[in-house]
Design a protein around this motif. Structure first.
Motif, PDB file in Angstrom:
ATOM      1  N   GLY A  71     -41.162  12.939  12.875  1.00  0.00           N
ATOM      2  CA  GLY A  71     -42.532  12.976  12.365  1.00  0.00           C
ATOM      3  C   GLY A  71     -42.701  14.041  11.291  1.00  0.00           C
ATOM      4  N   THR A  72     -42.057  15.165  11.492  1.00  0.00           N
ATOM      5  CA  THR A  72     -42.199  16.263  10.542  1.00  0.00           C
ATOM      6  C   THR A  72     -41.676  15.868   9.158  1.00  0.00           C
ATOM      7  OG1 THR A  72     -42.057  17.892  12.308  1.00  0.00           O
ATOM      8  CG2 THR A  72     -41.553  18.666  10.077  1.00  0.00           C
ATOM      9  N   HIS A 100     -51.621  18.119  12.110  1.00  0.00           N
ATOM     10  CA  HIS A 100     -50.447  18.776  12.703  1.00  0.00           C
ATOM     11  C   HIS A 100     -49.871  19.771  11.684  1.00  0.00           C
ATOM     12  CE1 HIS A 100     -46.220  18.987  14.076  1.00  0.00           C
ATOM     13  NE2 HIS A 100     -46.711  18.706  15.276  1.00  0.00           N
ATOM     14  N   ASP A 176     -51.108  10.307   9.606  1.00  0.00           N
ATOM     15  CA  ASP A 176     -50.094  10.725  10.566  1.00  0.00           C
ATOM     16  C   ASP A 176     -50.436   9.984  11.862  1.00  0.00           C
ATOM     17  OD1 ASP A 176     -48.910  11.973  12.771  1.00  0.00           O
ATOM     18  OD2 ASP A 176     -48.961  13.966  11.875  1.00  0.00           O
ATOM     19  N   GLN A 179     -49.173  10.418  17.106  1.00  0.00           N
ATOM     20  CA  GLN A 179     -49.711  10.340  18.471  1.00  0.00           C
ATOM     21  C   GLN A 179     -50.252   8.951  18.792  1.00  0.00           C
ATOM     22  OE1 GLN A 179     -49.852  12.544  21.085  1.00  0.00           O
ATOM     23  NE2 GLN A 179     -48.682  14.056  19.950  1.00  0.00           N
ATOM     24  N   SER A 199     -43.138   8.985  14.967  1.00  0.00           N
ATOM     25  CA  SER A 199     -41.982   9.711  15.503  1.00  0.00           C
ATOM     26  C   SER A 199     -41.508   9.062  16.800  1.00  0.00           C
ATOM     27  CB  SER A 199     -42.378  11.169  15.764  1.00  0.00           C
ATOM     28  OG  SER A 199     -41.375  11.817  16.506  1.00  0.00           O
ATOM     29  N   HIS A 201     -39.887  10.178  19.552  1.00  0.00           N
ATOM     30  CA  HIS A 201     -39.900  10.799  20.887  1.00  0.00           C
ATOM     31  C   HIS A 201     -41.279  10.897  21.506  1.00  0.00           C
ATOM     32  CE1 HIS A 201     -41.212  15.081  20.019  1.00  0.00           C
ATOM     33  NE2 HIS A 201     -40.971  14.662  18.790  1.00  0.00           N
ATOM     34  N   LYS A 202     -42.308  10.416  20.821  1.00  0.00           N
ATOM     35  CA  LYS A 202     -43.646  10.429  21.414  1.00  0.00           C
ATOM     36  C   LYS A 202     -43.939   9.131  22.165  1.00  0.00           C
ATOM     37  CE  LYS A 202     -44.548  14.531  19.635  1.00  0.00           C
ATOM     38  NZ  LYS A 202     -45.437  14.930  18.568  1.00  0.00           N
TER      39      LYS A 202
HETATM   40  C1  PLP Z   1     -45.162  15.599  17.349  1.00  0.00           C
HETATM   41  C2  PLP Z   1     -45.998  15.401  16.138  1.00  0.00           C
HETATM   42  C3  PLP Z   1     -45.452  15.525  14.853  1.00  0.00           C
HETATM   43  C4  PLP Z   1     -44.024  15.958  14.624  1.00  0.00           C
HETATM   44  O1  PLP Z   1     -43.086  14.983  14.983  1.00  0.00           O
HETATM   45  P1  PLP Z   1     -41.565  15.446  15.240  1.00  0.00           P
HETATM   46  O2  PLP Z   1     -40.833  14.147  15.372  1.00  0.00           O
HETATM   47  O3  PLP Z   1     -41.562  16.234  16.497  1.00  0.00           O
HETATM   48  O4  PLP Z   1     -41.140  16.214  14.053  1.00  0.00           O
HETATM   49  C5  PLP Z   1     -46.267  15.279  13.776  1.00  0.00           C
HETATM   50  N1  PLP Z   1     -47.551  14.937  13.933  1.00  0.00           N
HETATM   51  C6  PLP Z   1     -48.121  14.805  15.142  1.00  0.00           C
HETATM   52  C7  PLP Z   1     -49.547  14.396  15.264  1.00  0.00           C
HETATM   53  C8  PLP Z   1     -47.368  15.037  16.291  1.00  0.00           C
HETATM   54  O5  PLP Z   1     -47.933  14.927  17.486  1.00  0.00           O
END
Ligand code: PLP
Length: 382
Positions: A71-72, A100, A176, A179, A199, A201-202
């Motif tokens: 996500g980053t 974020h 973004d 979530q 992302s 892993h969420k």
């Molecule tokens: C976790 C998260 C990110 C970052 O994602 P990563 O894969 O951990 O780098 C970005 N934005 C939001 C809203 C997040 O919850």
């Protein structure tokens, strides 16, 4: 793992079905998709299939889907890449104050380069007001970025209205959706988005893998230079097992989205009701209904959230003070502050985020433990 895990907004366990699907790509199907031989071609096929799956789930074309390291990176690429590629049209960006850190810090970096950024605040429920975004628009605005749902308080944002505002004025809209993915329905045309990040892993997929959707025709520079992977837009040997994993996890999450969201929100509501009933002064942060199914962010009025978390941890209950990224620094939450909470209420707030593998029994045990500890801390004035 023993104990009760209530921190799914920070990360989720890998779904076993996803792991099964990934495993061959670590060993017998180890090929580099850039290789022209049969070993490489097997990997190409897996990556193509994953891209098609993700595209279909988002209502996008496969050529609009890019795999990233998470996500980053997707957030960095969306904001930085679009800002750089469109700087000839203007150098003003609008983003929400509750983004974020991956977005906020990128915006700050762009400011140091000469871009100007307006940070739009939120109402007391943590919702961006479309009229505030509209009022911030200037002739040189090139991009508006508002997250689909917030990671700390779970508030779902009015991105339909905001993306429509952007579209009317020919301004790019970035969201973004990290979530939201797997928890809320997502489609790149409804609402109309130009850039969207996700992302793995969420939603019970692997860590270190993400997706960036870039609408065809939307200009965004690459931020990672190197080989010609990802159609020349992102160098680096493709992480094939994780690409396979994120696509499978996303497919599974979307397949049971309705069912999981009903189940998880029922657990969450049961937990919230009990805490609000048993802990005097406890209140729910965020929006009462427009919130992510798993999120319960609660202000315990007067007590120290860190002390509550410490005591919960000792009893085997994992929760968080907000975002995993700011929790380590003990910095007060910029999201709760933007919502207008007092410093004391910010400090007294804790986020519990439920997932599909939590049980009713766990919700009850956790509520009981939280209630007991909170009452004890309130009595001792901690
Ligand atoms: C976790 C998260 C990110 C970052 O994602 P990563 O894969 O951990 O780098 C970005 N934005 C939001 C809203 C997040 O919850």
């Amino acid at each position: 793992m023993t104990g009760i895990y209530l921190d799914h907004a920070a990360t989720t366990p890998l779904d076993k079905r996803v792991l099964e699907k990934m495993l061959p790509y670590f060993s017998e199907k180890f090929g580099n998709p850039n290789s022209l031989h049969f070993v490489g071609r097997a990997a190409v096929q897996a990556v193509d299939e994953a891209r098609d799956t993700v595209a279909a789930l988002l209502g996008a074309k496969a050529s609009e889907i890019y795999f990233t390291s998470g996500g980053t990176e997707s957030d960095n690429w969306a904001l930085r890449g679009a800002a750089h590629a469109n700087a000839d049209r203007g150098k003003h960006l609008i983003i929400s104050a509750i983004e974020h850190p991956a977005v906020l810090e990128t915006a700050k970096a762009l400011q140091r380069e000469g871009f100007s950024v307006t940070y739009v605040g939120v109402d007391p429920f943590g919702r961006v007001r479309a009229e505030d975004v509209e009022a911030a628009i200037r002739k040189d605005t090139i991009l508006i970025g508002v997250m689909t749902a917030n990671n700390e308080v779970g508030t779902i944002q009015p991105i339909e209205e905001i993306s429509a505002l952007a579209r009317e004025r020919n301004i790019l809209f970035f969201t973004d959706a990290v979530q939201a993915a797997g928890a809320l329905p997502l489609h790149v045309d409804a609402p109309h988005v130009d850039l969207l990040s996700v992302s793995g892993h969420k939603f019970y997929g692997p860590k270190g893998i993400g997706i960036l959707y870039i609408r065809s025709g939307c200009k965004a520079d690459k931020i990672l230079t190197g080989g010609h992977q990802e159609r020349g837009m992102r160098g680096g040997t493709t992480n094939v097992p994780s690409v396979v994993g994120i696509a499978e996890a996303f497919r599974l999450a979307c397949d049971s989205l309705q069912e999981n969201s009903l189940y998880v929100s029922a657990l969450r509501d049961r937990f919230i009701r009990r805490i609000l009933r048993e802990v005097p002064q406890a209140k729910l942060n965020g929006h009462p209904t427009l919130r992510l199914p798993g999120n319960a962010n609660i202000c315990f009025g007067g007590i120290d959230g860190a002390a509550l978390l410490f005591n919960l941890d000792r009893e085997g209950i994992a929760a968080s003070s907000g975002s995993a990224c700011t929790a380590g620094t003990l910095q007060p939450s910029h999201v709760l502050a933007a919502m207008g909470l007092s410093e004391q209420d910010v400090r007294g707030s804790v986020r519990f985020s439920f997932g599909k593998d939590n049980t009713e029994k766990e919700a009850d045990l956790a509520a009981e433990a939280v209630g007991e500890i909170a009452l004890k801390l309130q009595k001792t004035g901690q």
